[in-house]
Design a protein around this motif. Structure first.
Motif, mmCIF file in Angstrom:
data_model
loop_
_atom_site.group_PDB
_atom_site.id
_atom_site.type_symbol
_atom_site.label_atom_id
_atom_site.label_comp_id
_atom_site.label_asym_id
_atom_site.label_seq_id
_atom_site.Cartn_x
_atom_site.Cartn_y
_atom_site.Cartn_z
ATOM 1 N N HIS A 1 54.033 35.511 75.194
ATOM 2 C CA HIS A 1 55.365 35.364 74.607
ATOM 3 C C HIS A 1 55.392 36.083 73.268
ATOM 4 O O HIS A 1 54.354 36.441 72.710
ATOM 5 N N GLU A 2 56.589 36.290 72.741
ATOM 6 C CA GLU A 2 56.758 36.828 71.394
ATOM 7 C C GLU A 2 56.604 35.696 70.396
ATOM 8 O O GLU A 2 57.276 34.667 70.510
ATOM 9 N N LEU A 3 55.730 35.863 69.427
ATOM 10 C CA LEU A 3 55.557 34.883 68.363
ATOM 11 C C LEU A 3 56.135 35.436 67.062
ATOM 12 O O LEU A 3 56.044 36.639 66.785
ATOM 13 N N SER A 4 56.707 34.539 66.269
ATOM 14 C CA SER A 4 57.158 34.956 64.943
ATOM 15 C C SER A 4 55.941 35.045 64.033
ATOM 16 O O SER A 4 54.888 34.446 64.313
ATOM 17 N N PRO A 5 56.042 35.790 62.925
ATOM 18 C CA PRO A 5 54.901 35.877 61.998
ATOM 19 C C PRO A 5 54.432 34.505 61.509
ATOM 20 O O PRO A 5 53.223 34.264 61.403
ATOM 21 N N SER A 6 55.360 33.605 61.227
ATOM 22 C CA SER A 6 54.962 32.284 60.735
ATOM 23 C C SER A 6 54.256 31.481 61.822
ATOM 24 O O SER A 6 53.272 30.777 61.542
ATOM 25 N N GLN A 7 54.741 31.585 63.077
ATOM 26 C CA GLN A 7 54.069 30.883 64.177
ATOM 27 C C GLN A 7 52.639 31.403 64.349
ATOM 28 O O GLN A 7 51.707 30.639 64.559
ATOM 29 N N GLU A 8 52.471 32.715 64.226
ATOM 30 C CA GLU A 8 51.146 33.312 64.377
ATOM 31 C C GLU A 8 50.204 32.815 63.273
ATOM 32 O O GLU A 8 49.042 32.469 63.536
ATOM 33 N N ARG A 9 50.704 32.761 62.033
ATOM 34 C CA ARG A 9 49.872 32.290 60.922
ATOM 35 C C ARG A 9 49.515 30.811 61.085
ATOM 36 O O ARG A 9 48.359 30.413 60.883
ATOM 37 N N ASN A 10 50.505 30.000 61.468
ATOM 38 C CA ASN A 10 50.249 28.564 61.631
ATOM 39 C C ASN A 10 49.230 28.302 62.741
ATOM 40 O O ASN A 10 48.361 27.431 62.610
ATOM 41 N N LEU A 11 49.337 29.044 63.834
ATOM 42 C CA LEU A 11 48.407 28.868 64.951
ATOM 43 C C LEU A 11 46.991 29.274 64.546
ATOM 44 O O LEU A 11 46.013 28.619 64.908
ATOM 45 N N GLU A 12 46.860 30.357 63.800
ATOM 46 C CA GLU A 12 45.531 30.791 63.372
ATOM 47 C C GLU A 12 44.872 29.767 62.451
ATOM 48 O O GLU A 12 43.669 29.528 62.536
#
Length: 445
Positions: free
Chosen positions: A83-94
């Protein structure tokens, strides 16, 4: 920076959620093939469904715990979302998973970076990656969000993040200028082919439909062709000779995929313009794929996006050797025009089976009238004879007792008129034999 690859496959946990319409749905099987094409080693597939993506993590807290367990159990190095992730979602997941996180766009960009071979292809990939990275810069610089201090460093200045953003903008602008130059060079090449009246046939289709295999078989080339997604990235063009048509340019283009990221379409516009400016599109389809109807729809959507949806299309159903007792054939519409060819590119390369059907369909769609007749040239018309030979229009040749030359020619009427115009002649100026063609007349096919 972008083209250094790890030596072995990275252990990957995959995430695929079913989301309600109108959110675009991606195929989980195709997703796994993308990961394998990128060199990943899938160790787990986390699936589920949600009424809507979570704003913070995309997945819910329960699914996040399941993801964390899978990462720790398999010691995974990366988590990849379909799926497409937003930059904030990507940072939070990491931060939550303590490993790298990649979304579908980042995955496709990584594959493109591996496949790029030419200077132009690498520029296009870098442009797309820089635009994708520009929204995610802060992830790597959270510890540098203060202005620099120390002797000689005080004052307004700029943060490291601002510096990187400025450098990125400058690099994006520089690459854009270089790609504009490439676009102009391609446009100049297209104008030259137009002046020479050489038609262009572009291969388009879903990724891994067999375009490069067919291209190699028809043009006797050795373009990289493998059973994997996005095996071809850089466009390749070859000159071929088609019976009843003559010289033709065939172009092999990058494969399409569902929900192709817009930044990729934008970055590869110079390449895709080869398809948009073609005289005929050969839309290659994997006949053995259960999702072929969906794939056709996805390709047509991309063609519409680049302005190529109004061009003439010939459907080419490939890989019929994977179907039971399927022989090459040519399908026509109610008016008798070719609409589809069924063949196997692999068998065409090995035995030539199906080549005649494909070439006949191409010639028929690109020419309205084909001239097939015998003409007699005087002894001072050697220049016209040479032009006809260069066009591969001469079928047979013999010399008469008085020294004149009789040629059996077969070529599109438009090409013959162009050649005669260069010699300041017309069709009426030709000396015809009493017996020519099949039935003594000009043949139109």
């Amino acid at each position: 920076m972008f083209f250094d690859r790890p030596e072995s496959g990275e252990l990957s946990v995959l995430v695929h959620l079913e989301l309600p319409l109108p959110i675009e749905q991606n195929d989980s099987r195709e997703f796994e093939e993308l990961v394998l094409s990128a060199g990943g080693d899938p160790v787990a597939m986390i699936t589920g469904s949600r009424p809507a993506p979570s704003a913070k993590y995309f997945v819910g807290t329960g699914k996040l715990d399941e993801l964390l367990s899978a990462v720790r159990e398999h010691e995974a190095q990366i988590v990849i979302f379909n799926h497409e992730l937003s930059p904030s979602q990507e940072r939070n997941l990491e931060q939550a998973l303590e490993c790298r996180v990649l979304d579908r766009t980042g995955l496709i960009l990584d594959i493109f970076a591996q496949r790029a071979r030419t200077h132009e292809g690498k520029l296009q990939v870098e442009l797309a990656q820089l635009k994708h990275m520009s929204t995610r810069l802060i992830r790597g610089w959270t510890h540098l969000e203060r202005q620099k201090g120390g002797i000689g460093m005080r004052g307004p200045g700029e943060t490291q993040l601002e510096t990187d953003r400025r450098l990125l903008r400058a690099r994006i602008k520089a690459i854009g200028k270089r790609l504009d130059k490439v676009r102009k060079q391609r446009e100049q090449g297209r104008r030259s082919r137009l002046r020479a009246d050489i038609p262009t046939v572009s291969l388009v289709g879903y990724t891994n439909a067999g375009k490069s295999t067919l291209f190699n078989a028809v043009t006797d080339s050795d373009v990289y062709a493998e059973d994997q997604l996005f095996a071809t990235l850089d466009p390749t063009m070859r000159r071929i000779s088609v019976p009843d048509l003559g010289a033709t340019i065939m172009a092999d283009t990058v494969g399409f995929i569902s929900n192709l990221p817009h930044r990729l379409v934008e970055a590869f516009r110079a390449t895709l313009e080869e398809a948009a400016s073609a005289d005929l599109l050969l839309h290659l389809i994997d006949a053995a794929d259960d999702e072929r109807a969906r794939n056709i729809e996805q390709v047509n959507e991309v063609l519409e996006e680049i302005g190529a949806h109004t061009l003439p299309q010939l459907l080419v159903y490939n890989k019929i050797d994977l179907l039971q007792e399927m022989a090459p054939r040519l399908d026509r519409d109610d008016q008798g025009r070719p609409i589809a060819v069924w063949l196997s590119a692999r068998k065409l390369a090995e035995t030539g089976e199906g080549r005649d059907l494909l070439e006949a369909a191409i010639a028929e769609l690109l020419t309205e009238n084909v001239v097939h007749q015998n003409i007699i040239l005087a002894t001072d018309e050697g220049s016209l004879r040479a032009r006809l030979f260069r066009q591969n229009a001469v079928q047979n040749e013999r010399y008469l007792a008085d020294g004149r030359c009789e040629l059996e020619i077969r070529l599109p009427e438009s090409d013959l008129r162009r050649i005669l115009s260069a010699e300041s002649l017309t069709l009426e100026d030709l000396t015809l034999n009493d017996q020519f063609g099949v039935d003594g007349q000009q043949i139109a096919s």
